[in-house]
Design an enzyme around this catalytic site. Sequence first.
Site, mmCIF file in Angstrom:
data_model
loop_
_atom_site.group_PDB
_atom_site.id
_atom_site.type_symbol
_atom_site.label_atom_id
_atom_site.label_comp_id
_atom_site.label_asym_id
_atom_site.label_seq_id
_atom_site.Cartn_x
_atom_site.Cartn_y
_atom_site.Cartn_z
ATOM 1 N N CYS A 122 29.068 34.220 31.248
ATOM 2 C CA CYS A 122 29.880 35.136 32.059
ATOM 3 C C CYS A 122 30.912 35.904 31.234
ATOM 4 O O CYS A 122 31.456 36.902 31.709
ATOM 5 C CB CYS A 122 30.571 34.377 33.190
ATOM 6 S SG CYS A 122 29.421 33.531 34.288
ATOM 7 N N HIS A 255 36.271 38.973 35.740
ATOM 8 C CA HIS A 255 34.941 38.479 36.055
ATOM 9 C C HIS A 255 34.903 38.089 37.526
ATOM 10 O O HIS A 255 35.785 37.383 38.017
ATOM 11 C CB HIS A 255 34.621 37.270 35.175
ATOM 12 C CG HIS A 255 33.416 36.502 35.589
ATOM 13 N ND1 HIS A 255 32.220 37.111 35.925
ATOM 14 C CD2 HIS A 255 33.201 35.163 35.722
ATOM 15 C CE1 HIS A 255 31.334 36.189 36.241
ATOM 16 N NE2 HIS A 255 31.901 34.996 36.142
ATOM 17 N N ASN A 285 28.527 36.241 42.055
ATOM 18 C CA ASN A 285 28.722 36.092 40.616
ATOM 19 C C ASN A 285 27.471 36.575 39.894
ATOM 20 O O ASN A 285 26.420 35.936 39.968
ATOM 21 C CB ASN A 285 29.003 34.624 40.295
ATOM 22 C CG ASN A 285 29.339 34.387 38.829
ATOM 23 O OD1 ASN A 285 29.070 35.220 37.975
ATOM 24 N ND2 ASN A 285 29.913 33.232 38.538
#
Length: 328
Positions: A122, A255, A285
């Site tokens: 990520c 993020h 996500n």
Amino acid sequence: MTFYSKIIGTGSYLPPKKVSNQELTDQLAAKGIETSDEWIFSRSGISFRHYAEPSVAVSDLAVEAAKRALDAARMQANDIDLIVLATSTPDFLGGFPSTACVVQNKLGITNGGAAVDVQAVCSGFMYAMSIADSMIKAGNHKNVLVIGAEVFSRILNFEDRTTCVLFGDGAGAIVMSRSEEPGVLATKLHADGSYANILCVPGNVQSGVVEGSAFLYMDGQAVFKLAVNLLEKVANEALEIAGLTTDQIDWLVPHQANIRIMQSTAKKMRMPMDRVVVTVDQHGNTSAASIPLALDLAVRDGRVQPGHTVMLEGVGGGFTWGAAIVKM
């Protein structure tokens, strides 16, 4: 001669298949797994996620985002002399040939420029951005296509409600170019492999057979606690490098993992949520794709304007984390 790098175009792409919490809840119920729209949203802030069709590769998502970034930058594909692509779900087993090379070919780039994948989960987009910034400042490259792209739906265990409801597919891209004035004001990256086991895919291939698990595993509580602390620290490090304070940041683009992480990070930084770009509700996500997805949306809807100072930051498996401050 001093070189600087600047973001001159952004783009993003989400596959057409959009799945709501209720649709996913119904699918899981058929397997005897209980969850609900309220349970998912209250814990994550997620309402929808997008899934790529089986015939669609992560490179296909990356190409669509890249084309939009190139259009925004008013560039042709062959103007790009380096592609840095962040992904944890590459087109090919073992990661080679690199998805960046596949994207280069699909875009029709024939100038012999370089192409490379980056794996920092990520945080991958932060790593890719930092590499591109360094390459431009060193004078090695002039126009760099930086992409984050994922098909996380293919590594989800749809019998584990703690993870399968959180992730989706998508791609985001930026064009970074040599500039006479500073654009990227600071970058800072970190990693700590001692936390590798709290977010991972604990499997490997032996003689063509998967040993262990090919599904994503996450210790949600451990990741949450670590993420909030690390994001605050790296944000302050980037601010110090840039010689700025939080008050001078127009927008925080974090993020897009979990609304609670974003809220906690903003609170620690004394930054109101109306200065935080939030898109996690619409796509979940998307790992390395989430930061460029959010940035592109904020650019296109007019929130992020030329001249604005923006902080980007992410944290992911590895454990990896990083931040960048850019003048748009």
